[in-house]
Enzyme design. Structure first.
Site, short mmCIF file in Angstrom:
data_model
loop_
_atom_site.label_atom_id
_atom_site.label_comp_id
_atom_site.label_asym_id
_atom_site.label_seq_id
_atom_site.Cartn_x
_atom_site.Cartn_y
_atom_site.Cartn_z
N ILE A 99 0.85 -1.20 0.00
CA ILE A 99 0.00 0.00 0.00
C ILE A 99 0.89 1.26 0.00
CG2 ILE A 99 -1.75 1.31 1.27
CD1 ILE A 99 -2.67 -1.36 2.42
N THR A 155 2.20 1.96 -3.46
CA THR A 155 1.20 2.55 -4.34
C THR A 155 1.00 4.02 -4.00
OG1 THR A 155 0.07 0.44 -4.44
CG2 THR A 155 -1.17 2.34 -5.16
N SER A 156 1.06 4.35 -2.71
CA SER A 156 0.88 5.74 -2.30
C SER A 156 2.03 6.59 -2.82
CB SER A 156 0.82 5.82 -0.77
OG SER A 156 -0.27 5.07 -0.29
N MET A 157 3.24 6.04 -2.82
CA MET A 157 4.40 6.79 -3.28
C MET A 157 4.34 7.01 -4.78
SD MET A 157 7.53 5.22 -1.08
CE MET A 157 7.64 5.46 0.68
N PRO A 200 0.49 9.42 -5.42
CA PRO A 200 0.03 10.17 -4.24
C PRO A 200 -1.32 10.84 -4.45
CG PRO A 200 1.76 11.38 -5.36
CD PRO A 200 1.68 10.01 -6.00
#
Length: 32
Positions: free
Chosen positions: A1, A4-6, A9
């Site tokens: 997760i 994916t956030s990096m 964003p």
């Protein structure tokens, strides 16, 4: 997760905003 956030964003932020808005909406309707 976190990966994916990096990489996305803006997608993570949008999902966070939608989740927060949904929680607030449910709380608001629940109080009413």
């Amino acid at each position: 997760i976190s990966g994916t956030s990096m990489s996305c964003p803006h997608v993570a932020g949008r999902a966070y905003v939608l989740d927060t808005s949904l929680r607030v909406y449910l709380l608001d309707t629940g109080l009413r």
